[in-house]
Motif scaffolding. Structure first.
Motif, PDB file in Angstrom:
ATOM      1  N   ALA A 126      52.334 -66.725  22.584  1.00  0.00           N
ATOM      2  CA  ALA A 126      51.517 -66.725  21.368  1.00  0.00           C
ATOM      3  C   ALA A 126      52.193 -67.425  20.202  1.00  0.00           C
ATOM      4  CB  ALA A 126      51.181 -65.289  20.972  1.00  0.00           C
ATOM      5  N   ALA A 127      53.513 -67.320  20.102  1.00  0.00           N
ATOM      6  CA  ALA A 127      54.231 -67.787  18.914  1.00  0.00           C
ATOM      7  C   ALA A 127      53.945 -69.240  18.533  1.00  0.00           C
ATOM      8  CB  ALA A 127      55.729 -67.558  19.095  1.00  0.00           C
ATOM      9  N   PRO A 128      53.885 -70.181  19.490  1.00  0.00           N
ATOM     10  CA  PRO A 128      53.638 -71.579  19.085  1.00  0.00           C
ATOM     11  C   PRO A 128      52.293 -71.799  18.401  1.00  0.00           C
ATOM     12  CG  PRO A 128      54.511 -71.478  21.319  1.00  0.00           C
ATOM     13  CD  PRO A 128      54.167 -70.084  20.929  1.00  0.00           C
ATOM     14  N   HIS A 129      51.364 -70.880  18.604  1.00  0.00           N
ATOM     15  CA  HIS A 129      50.022 -71.038  18.028  1.00  0.00           C
ATOM     16  C   HIS A 129      49.897 -70.357  16.663  1.00  0.00           C
ATOM     17  CE1 HIS A 129      48.462 -72.678  21.799  1.00  0.00           C
ATOM     18  NE2 HIS A 129      49.178 -71.747  22.409  1.00  0.00           N
ATOM     19  N   LEU A 130      50.894 -69.576  16.284  1.00  0.00           N
ATOM     20  CA  LEU A 130      50.855 -68.870  15.009  1.00  0.00           C
ATOM     21  C   LEU A 130      51.442 -69.738  13.912  1.00  0.00           C
ATOM     22  CD1 LEU A 130      52.113 -65.341  16.155  1.00  0.00           C
ATOM     23  CD2 LEU A 130      49.746 -66.065  15.809  1.00  0.00           C
ATOM     24  N   SER A 131      50.809 -69.722  12.759  1.00  0.00           N
ATOM     25  CA  SER A 131      51.323 -70.438  11.608  1.00  0.00           C
ATOM     26  C   SER A 131      51.924 -69.440  10.625  1.00  0.00           C
ATOM     27  CB  SER A 131      50.201 -71.245  10.941  1.00  0.00           C
ATOM     28  OG  SER A 131      49.131 -70.396  10.573  1.00  0.00           O
ATOM     29  N   SER A 132      52.392 -69.926   9.492  1.00  0.00           N
ATOM     30  CA  SER A 132      52.952 -69.035   8.478  1.00  0.00           C
ATOM     31  C   SER A 132      51.917 -67.976   8.103  1.00  0.00           C
ATOM     32  CB  SER A 132      53.344 -69.834   7.238  1.00  0.00           C
ATOM     33  OG  SER A 132      53.910 -68.994   6.265  1.00  0.00           O
ATOM     34  N   GLY A 133      52.354 -66.736   8.059  1.00  0.00           N
ATOM     35  CA  GLY A 133      51.436 -65.622   7.836  1.00  0.00           C
ATOM     36  C   GLY A 133      50.989 -64.962   9.115  1.00  0.00           C
ATOM     37  N   LEU A 166      63.676 -56.464  16.540  1.00  0.00           N
ATOM     38  CA  LEU A 166      64.755 -56.644  15.562  1.00  0.00           C
ATOM     39  C   LEU A 166      65.372 -58.026  15.667  1.00  0.00           C
ATOM     40  CD1 LEU A 166      66.600 -55.332  13.416  1.00  0.00           C
ATOM     41  CD2 LEU A 166      68.037 -54.521  15.300  1.00  0.00           C
ATOM     42  N   ASN A 167      65.569 -58.503  16.888  1.00  0.00           N
ATOM     43  CA  ASN A 167      66.279 -59.766  17.091  1.00  0.00           C
ATOM     44  C   ASN A 167      65.382 -60.997  17.056  1.00  0.00           C
ATOM     45  OD1 ASN A 167      69.329 -59.269  17.850  1.00  0.00           O
ATOM     46  ND2 ASN A 167      68.145 -57.551  18.630  1.00  0.00           N
ATOM     47  N   LEU A 168      64.087 -60.813  17.276  1.00  0.00           N
ATOM     48  CA  LEU A 168      63.166 -61.938  17.143  1.00  0.00           C
ATOM     49  C   LEU A 168      62.764 -62.187  15.689  1.00  0.00           C
ATOM     50  CD1 LEU A 168      60.787 -61.407  20.200  1.00  0.00           C
ATOM     51  CD2 LEU A 168      62.341 -63.338  19.839  1.00  0.00           C
ATOM     52  N   ALA A 169      62.937 -61.174  14.848  1.00  0.00           N
ATOM     53  CA  ALA A 169      62.498 -61.295  13.453  1.00  0.00           C
ATOM     54  C   ALA A 169      63.130 -62.471  12.715  1.00  0.00           C
ATOM     55  CB  ALA A 169      62.758 -59.980  12.713  1.00  0.00           C
ATOM     56  N   PRO A 170      64.451 -62.691  12.807  1.00  0.00           N
ATOM     57  CA  PRO A 170      65.023 -63.841  12.083  1.00  0.00           C
ATOM     58  C   PRO A 170      64.473 -65.183  12.571  1.00  0.00           C
ATOM     59  CG  PRO A 170      66.741 -62.298  12.740  1.00  0.00           C
ATOM     60  CD  PRO A 170      65.488 -61.880  13.448  1.00  0.00           C
ATOM     61  N   GLU A 171      64.325 -65.294  13.887  1.00  0.00           N
ATOM     62  CA  GLU A 171      63.842 -66.543  14.474  1.00  0.00           C
ATOM     63  C   GLU A 171      62.412 -66.854  14.034  1.00  0.00           C
ATOM     64  OE1 GLU A 171      63.209 -68.319  19.007  1.00  0.00           O
ATOM     65  OE2 GLU A 171      64.377 -66.495  18.688  1.00  0.00           O
ATOM     66  N   LEU A 172      61.545 -65.850  14.116  1.00  0.00           N
ATOM     67  CA  LEU A 172      60.148 -66.051  13.726  1.00  0.00           C
ATOM     68  C   LEU A 172      59.991 -66.108  12.214  1.00  0.00           C
ATOM     69  CD1 LEU A 172      58.524 -63.686  16.355  1.00  0.00           C
ATOM     70  CD2 LEU A 172      58.420 -66.174  16.327  1.00  0.00           C
ATOM     71  N   GLY A 173      60.881 -65.411  11.512  1.00  0.00           N
ATOM     72  CA  GLY A 173      60.815 -65.397  10.053  1.00  0.00           C
ATOM     73  C   GLY A 173      61.013 -66.768   9.433  1.00  0.00           C
ATOM     74  N   GLU A 174      61.738 -67.640  10.115  1.00  0.00           N
ATOM     75  CA  GLU A 174      61.918 -69.003   9.627  1.00  0.00           C
ATOM     76  C   GLU A 174      60.595 -69.747   9.534  1.00  0.00           C
ATOM     77  OE1 GLU A 174      66.446 -70.147  11.023  1.00  0.00           O
ATOM     78  OE2 GLU A 174      64.768 -70.708  12.328  1.00  0.00           O
ATOM     79  N   ARG A 175      59.608 -69.275  10.301  1.00  0.00           N
ATOM     80  CA  ARG A 175      58.286 -69.904  10.296  1.00  0.00           C
ATOM     81  C   ARG A 175      57.258 -69.081   9.529  1.00  0.00           C
ATOM     82  NH1 ARG A 175      56.713 -70.222  16.168  1.00  0.00           N
ATOM     83  NH2 ARG A 175      54.801 -70.973  15.171  1.00  0.00           N
ATOM     84  N   GLY A 176      57.720 -68.033   8.840  1.00  0.00           N
ATOM     85  CA  GLY A 176      56.807 -67.210   8.056  1.00  0.00           C
ATOM     86  C   GLY A 176      56.008 -66.225   8.875  1.00  0.00           C
ATOM     87  N   ILE A 177      56.449 -65.950  10.109  1.00  0.00           N
ATOM     88  CA  ILE A 177      55.759 -65.011  11.000  1.00  0.00           C
ATOM     89  C   ILE A 177      56.520 -63.689  11.005  1.00  0.00           C
ATOM     90  CG2 ILE A 177      55.075 -64.564  13.395  1.00  0.00           C
ATOM     91  CD1 ILE A 177      55.089 -67.667  13.757  1.00  0.00           C
TER      92      ILE A 177
END
Length: 255
Positions: A126-133, A166-177
């Motif tokens: 799913a992540a590649p299809h999600l944008s900021s927000g 917890l560990n995916l948050a920094p990675e996804l947070g760079e994209r505003g997710i």
């Protein structure tokens, strides 16, 4: 204006129980919802029909959460259907009780394949299809924090989910997710009813269910599935825009 107007959400394992109520709640808040199921097309269509009867939009898509190719196809089909993806709620999971000496490699594979790998790979898809927000909510459990006899395998799988978030948050947070998890306590579903006695300490088997609830849960009752759904709806809304990497206990105050 509904809080999720214009959003598209996938809810895995949403043909019954907590997942059904999550799908219904997100639709009530304005999201177009993909109702995922593994083996119950009739029940999934019932959920879709209920959503449409309330002037919502939904579609049912089959995918088994222990099959990576089906997980990927679920996401692809959802985006093809609605043109976008904004929210993923990974709810599908399976229960397990077993004594240490009885746990087999097959048990481990079955439980971790759905409860851990399934949640990881649906997030990956799913992540590649999600944008900021974009919003992701996985499902952990209070079992990751509270011991029960013969519940090791299930509890370990749910603890892994909180660690993933917890560990995916920094990675996804760079994209505003944002990515979070819910940790439901005892909830009034058919799965809980089937396993209620197995959560009880052997020395307390003769204590009434009502007395047990009063002694273990501050609010002195099981959750209703709609209450778990309300917590998820909060986490995927703009109201939770500054929350990520967290596991939210929705347990009535277990102690």
């Amino acid at each position: 204006m509904k809080k999720l107007e214009g959003k598209v959400a996938i809810v895995t394992g949403s043909s019954r129980g907590i997942g059904k109520e999550i799908a219904m709640k997100l639709a009530q808040e304005g999201a177009k919802v993909v109702v995922n199921y593994s083996r119950s097309p009739e029940k999934a269509e019932e959920v879709v029909n209920q959503i449409k009867q309330q002037d919502g939009e939904a579609t049912a898509i089959q995918a088994d959460m222990n099959q990576v190719d089906q997980i990927q196809q679920l996401v692809t089909s959802s985006v093809e259907k609605y043109g976008q993806l904004d929210i993923l709620v990974s709810n599908a999971g399976i229960e397990h009780f077993g004594k240490l000496e009885e746990i087999t490699p097959q048990d481990f594979e079955r439980v971790f394949s759905v409860n851990v790998a399934g949640q990881l790979f649906v997030t990956q898809a799913a992540a590649p299809h999600l944008s900021s927000g974009g919003r992701i909510v996985l499902t952990s459990s209070v079992s990751a924090r509270f011991a029960a006899f013969y519940h090791t395998l299930y509890a370990a799988s749910k603890a892994a989910v909180s660690a993933m978030v917890l560990n995916l948050a920094p990675e996804l947070g760079e994209r505003g997710i944002t990515i979070n998890a819910i940790a439901p306590g005892g909830t009034a579903t058919d799965m809980a009813q089937e396993n209620a006695e197995r959560y009880t300490h052997p020395a307390l088997q003769n204590v009434s269910p009502d007395a047990l609830l009063k002694s273990q849960i501050i609010l002195q009752r099981l959750a209703q599935p709609e209450e778990i759904a309300a917590a998820v709806a909060f986490l995927v809304s703009d109201d939770a825009s500054y929350i990520t990497g967290s596991t939210l206990a929705v347990d009535g105050g277990m102690f």
